[in-house]
Design an enzyme around this catalytic site. Structure first.
Site, PDB file in Angstrom:
ATOM      1  N   GLY A 261       0.805  -1.213   0.000  1.00  0.00           N
ATOM      2  CA  GLY A 261       0.000   0.000   0.000  1.00  0.00           C
ATOM      3  C   GLY A 261       0.840   1.266   0.000  1.00  0.00           C
ATOM      4  N   ILE A 262       2.175   1.113   0.053  1.00  0.00           N
ATOM      5  CA  ILE A 262       3.089   2.265   0.024  1.00  0.00           C
ATOM      6  C   ILE A 262       3.751   2.341  -1.354  1.00  0.00           C
ATOM      7  CG2 ILE A 262       5.248   3.217   0.959  1.00  0.00           C
ATOM      8  CD1 ILE A 262       4.434   1.882   3.667  1.00  0.00           C
ATOM      9  N   ASP A 286      10.169  -7.604  -1.288  1.00  0.00           N
ATOM     10  CA  ASP A 286      11.306  -6.688  -1.489  1.00  0.00           C
ATOM     11  C   ASP A 286      11.797  -6.186  -0.121  1.00  0.00           C
ATOM     12  OD1 ASP A 286      13.268  -5.288  -2.846  1.00  0.00           O
ATOM     13  OD2 ASP A 286      11.910  -3.838  -3.766  1.00  0.00           O
TER      14      ASP A 286
HETATM   15 ZN    ZN Z   1      14.673  -5.370  -4.517  1.00  0.00          ZN
END
Ligand code: ZN
Length: 391
Positions: A261-262, A286
């Protein structure tokens, strides 16, 4: 010894089974069925998880660290600490992911990550050990990235793609590179894409300013996935769709997204899920070393990152995330109309298919590794089982 697990529901995730029976022997699933009318032999241990849901263990194909561990910098001995943290969030397998660092540092990191993968393969697990997610292969994010769309990857560490450099990276990683993010518009990229695909690497287009025609050529050359869709990509324009136009419209490729959501606003997460569908959408975190840690300053490979209120930045640019996979799965059920089963699929079977490991993991079916997660009806992780151990 046989162990039979039961709960209220099980997501294979292609199917939902009520009152399921999941039989595990020697770390592998031997049977997935309904409990109804089954008599268990006296030699079978039965573990009942009550009103919980059994789902395959989450598989994160893009992660840089967590619990204070940075996978590019830490010695191999620190990797199990990250594995325990990931397991507490439902992850049973992951791809340690590099960032663009000086090549000699990258070669050294790849060697350490190969050591960590081999150590995990050799470790015999018992039910008394703390459960750990296993590193299963390396994702090379960089050094073949676009200067214009590098995000926080340092410009001095970006390298023009050549088969020679790719082979050196491959050798340093002792063949454990299973995924590579590359900007297809760079000179030399198409040859590297073709060579990596030939070696079975999941070639993923990303960190790219490519036009749609170049992105299509990359797919023709062997690319079959896209890295953190929307982030570090030439923006979508309805008359000049660019790489995102290809990623969202080509049904032959899978694509991943950071559903915190960011990095991507919730309505665009929904748009992505609708475009790729429950078969081809993949969730990644990530995540960086700061994940699971208090706000402060952390390292992402060679990059110093400020973490405040769940946002990771370096000189004003977003730099990795502090997202966990269980939260990404729950976010999907909140940001879109998808139920928990489809959200789970995007964190299990779909990444396994994208990197061609679904013969071994990603579904709760006979023959697969007994790596699974026990979720509450609200999607909270109650327990994680790796190789049939940890209950
Ligand atoms: Zn990455």
């Amino acid at each position: 010894m046989k162990t039979a697990f039961t709960a209220k529901k099980l997501f294979t995730p292609l199917e939902e089974i009520l009152q399921p029976l999941l039989v595990v022997e020697e770390g592998r699933i031997t049977e997935t069925s309904s409990l109804a009318g089954k008599a268990m032999g006296a030699s079978t241990r039965v573990v009942d998880f009550g009103d919980a849901i059994l789902v395959p263990g989450f598989f994160d194909i893009h992660i840089h660290g967590g619990a204070g561990v940075d996978l590019m910098r830490e010695p191999t001995s620190e990797v199990p600490r990250l594995g325990r943290f990931l397991a507490s969030h439902g992850v049973t397998g992951y791809f340690p992911t590099t960032v663009a660092a000086p090549l000699d540092k990258t070669y050294a990191a790849l060697g350490r990550l190969a050591d960590a993968i081999e150590a995990a393969q050799k470790t015999a697990i018992s039910n008394d050990d703390p459960v750990q997610a296993r590193p299963l292969g390396i994702h090379l994010e960089g050094p073949f990235l676009s200067h214009k769309r590098r995000g926080v990857h340092p410009p001095e560490n970006l390298v023009q793609p050549t088969v020679k450099v790719f082979e050196d990276l491959w050798a340093a990683a002792r063949g454990y590179i299973r995924m590579m993010t590359i900007a297809p518009e760079l000179p030399g990229a198409m040859e590297v894409i073709a060579e990596a695909a030939r070696r079975g690497v999941c070639v993923s287009i990303g960190h790219s300013d490519a036009e749609i025609s170049t992105a299509k050529n990359a797919v023709a050359a062997g690319a079959r996935h896209a890295t953190h869709t929307f982030n570090a990509m030439r923006p979508l324009d309805h008359r000049d769709p660019g790489i995102i136009g290809e990623v969202l419209s080509d049904d032959s490729i899978t694509a991943d997204l950071i559903a915190d959501g960011i990095h991507v606003a919730a309505p665009v997460v929904k748009l992505f899920l609708q475009a790729k569908g429950p078969e081809r959408a993949v969730l990644i975190t990530d995540a960086m070393s700061a994940t699971g840690m208090p706000d402060g300053k952390y390292q992402l490979g060679p990059i110093e990152v400020d973490v405040k209120d769940g946002k990771c930045t370096s000189n004003g640019s977003l730099a990795g995330s502090v997202l966990t996979m269980d939260r990404a799965v729950r976010n999907v059920t909140q940001f879109s109309s998808w139920g928990l089963r489809s959200a789970v699929r995007a964190a299990t079977l779909n990444p396994a298919n994208a990197v061609r490991m679904s013969q071994d993991l990603g579904t709760l079916t006979a023959g697969r590794r007994a790596d699974f997660t026990v979720l509450s009806p609200a999607g909270e992780v109650m327990k994680t089982i790796v190789g049939g151990q940890g209950f």
